[in-house]
Design a protein around this motif. Sequence first.
Motif, short mmCIF file in Angstrom:
data_model
loop_
_atom_site.label_atom_id
_atom_site.label_comp_id
_atom_site.label_asym_id
_atom_site.label_seq_id
_atom_site.Cartn_x
_atom_site.Cartn_y
_atom_site.Cartn_z
N LEU A 81 0.90 -1.07 -0.13
CA LEU A 81 0.00 0.00 0.06
C LEU A 81 0.99 1.37 0.04
CD1 LEU A 81 -2.74 -0.98 2.54
CD2 LEU A 81 -2.95 -0.79 -0.16
N LEU A 82 1.86 1.23 0.85
CA LEU A 82 2.79 2.38 0.75
C LEU A 82 3.41 2.62 -0.75
CD1 LEU A 82 4.59 2.06 4.13
CD2 LEU A 82 3.13 3.76 3.61
N LYS A 83 3.88 1.55 -1.34
CA LYS A 83 4.46 1.78 -2.72
C LYS A 83 3.26 2.15 -3.56
CE LYS A 83 7.80 -1.94 -2.64
NZ LYS A 83 9.10 -0.82 -2.89
N GLU A 84 2.06 1.74 -3.52
CA GLU A 84 0.80 2.16 -4.37
C GLU A 84 0.66 3.95 -3.89
OE1 GLU A 84 -2.93 1.95 -6.71
OE2 GLU A 84 -0.81 0.92 -6.46
N VAL A 85 0.87 4.14 -2.61
CA VAL A 85 0.72 5.64 -2.29
C VAL A 85 1.73 6.37 -2.91
CG1 VAL A 85 0.65 7.20 -0.33
CG2 VAL A 85 -0.66 5.19 -0.28
N LYS A 86 2.97 6.06 -2.84
CA LYS A 86 4.03 6.63 -3.58
C LYS A 86 3.84 6.94 -4.79
CE LYS A 86 8.81 5.91 -4.73
NZ LYS A 86 9.98 4.68 -4.92
N VAL A 87 3.50 5.88 -5.68
CA VAL A 87 3.32 6.32 -7.14
C VAL A 87 2.33 7.10 -7.55
CG1 VAL A 87 2.74 4.88 -9.34
CG2 VAL A 87 4.27 3.89 -7.67
N ASP A 108 4.67 -0.70 -14.02
CA ASP A 108 5.94 -0.64 -14.92
C ASP A 108 6.97 -0.03 -13.61
OD1 ASP A 108 4.85 -0.98 -16.89
OD2 ASP A 108 4.56 1.23 -17.46
N GLU A 109 6.88 0.84 -12.87
CA GLU A 109 7.79 1.01 -11.67
C GLU A 109 8.15 -0.02 -10.83
OE1 GLU A 109 7.52 4.60 -9.78
OE2 GLU A 109 6.80 5.79 -11.50
N LEU A 110 7.24 -1.05 -10.38
CA LEU A 110 7.56 -2.06 -9.67
C LEU A 110 8.44 -3.02 -10.37
CD1 LEU A 110 4.41 -2.84 -7.71
CD2 LEU A 110 6.24 -1.80 -7.10
N SER A 111 8.19 -3.26 -11.81
CA SER A 111 8.87 -4.23 -12.53
C SER A 111 10.58 -3.57 -12.39
CB SER A 111 8.25 -4.07 -13.99
OG SER A 111 7.21 -4.69 -14.14
N GLY A 112 10.48 -2.39 -12.84
CA GLY A 112 11.88 -1.60 -12.48
C GLY A 112 12.68 -1.91 -11.15
N ASP A 113 11.68 -1.75 -10.23
CA ASP A 113 12.14 -2.27 -8.89
C ASP A 113 12.78 -3.44 -8.57
OD1 ASP A 113 11.76 0.51 -8.27
OD2 ASP A 113 9.97 0.23 -7.17
N ASP A 114 11.92 -4.45 -9.17
CA ASP A 114 12.15 -5.96 -9.09
C ASP A 114 13.63 -6.06 -9.73
OD1 ASP A 114 10.00 -6.49 -7.85
OD2 ASP A 114 8.76 -7.29 -9.51
N LYS A 115 13.70 -5.40 -10.85
CA LYS A 115 15.15 -5.74 -11.64
C LYS A 115 16.32 -5.01 -10.70
CE LYS A 115 12.90 -6.13 -16.16
NZ LYS A 115 12.72 -5.28 -17.27
N ARG A 116 15.91 -3.81 -10.14
CA ARG A 116 16.98 -3.32 -9.48
C ARG A 116 17.43 -4.19 -7.95
NH1 ARG A 116 14.21 1.36 -11.04
NH2 ARG A 116 13.27 1.51 -9.13
N GLU A 117 16.19 -4.63 -7.52
CA GLU A 117 16.37 -5.00 -5.92
C GLU A 117 16.66 -6.60 -6.15
OE1 GLU A 117 13.90 -3.57 -3.14
OE2 GLU A 117 13.32 -1.60 -4.28
#
Length: 376
Positions: free
Chosen positions: A331-337, A365-374
């Motif tokens: 939910l925090l990631k949703e609020v951030k986006v 899209d941003e979560l997919s990028g986060d997955d690749k970075r993390e």
Amino acid sequence: MRNSWWVIIFLVVIGGTVFLLDSVLMPFVAGMILAYLADPLANQFQRWGMNRSLAVSSVFIVLLIMFILSLLVLIPLIVQQLKQLGDAIPDIFSWVERVLAPQVQEWTGYDLTAELTNVRETLVANWRDAGGYLAQALGHIGRSGMAFVTWITYVALIPVVTFYLLLDWDRLLNNIANLIPRHWAEDAFRLARRCDEVLASFLRGQLLVMLCLGIIYAVGLTLMGLNFGLLIGFVSGLVSIVPFLGFIVGLVIALIVALFQYATWWAVVGVILVFSIGQIAESVILQPKLLGDKIGLHPVAVIFAVLAGGNLFGLTGVLLALPVAAVILVLLKEVKVRYQHSELYDDKNTDKHTTIIEVSSSYHDELSGDDKRESP
């Protein structure tokens, strides 16, 4: 606005129910978590041609075999090593006084003997207190037979609740999905899938990593002939819930035991080799295969969630801590986006009429990028 009030009222009712019925809810929460963990195995049995009832029964047979093996093999060995550790404590203090303390004083000028005396006195005092507390607890159990019977009943209910929840798991999820308001359904399903990924990466993936590391450390140290090797490996795997903490704690304890037992540099090299193999296996095999590219819970978040849940809701809060923390993280990631796509964040590059679907697409899209970075 009216819908928001309904959500707030629902959350208050849930929180109040957990607070008031924390002891009663314990077997149900534990059963729900176990059913969630065992559901993939039941689904796999179904893919092999079993019906749901037979698949769930097969899961319970597997769990029962593992439980019996742990009772027959691991637990007696761990208890035996704990007893040996208690018997070896006087010899450890004697070795520190005769060997280690003079070396420390020669190298640093610091007298370790006085501190060692204080440590011994503290251990003796706490050991006596612990014995007193144990006697009080046993006396209380003897006087409060009904409370003891209730506790045993709750524990016995856990496998029963787990069985029936696992049997109807898919139907329960469908029933909950059908209760979600239709205009929230798309976002709710997307967030639910994300929560499932976070929980799966931690509860299933991280626990399997901990188990494998514990086995590697225990087997390696036992093959070396190190005293308490099984116990050290078990503790190291358990503490591995925080990255590198299990490696550090286990390595330090194993090195001390190796120096005390063998007093040679070859023993030190052997201990370092065992823990190096464990770290290489974790980095190259365990984390990529078991955790994949999913974003898990941060170790600090795990510690805080467990402590806060236990403080607020007791044992039920401890069991609920990680699922609730996973939901809050998503939910925090949703609020951030949503915030980053709002006029408050940047009114120059954001269309005033950005739709929820566009925000959801950007979120994905941003979560997919986060997955690749993390990803580990």
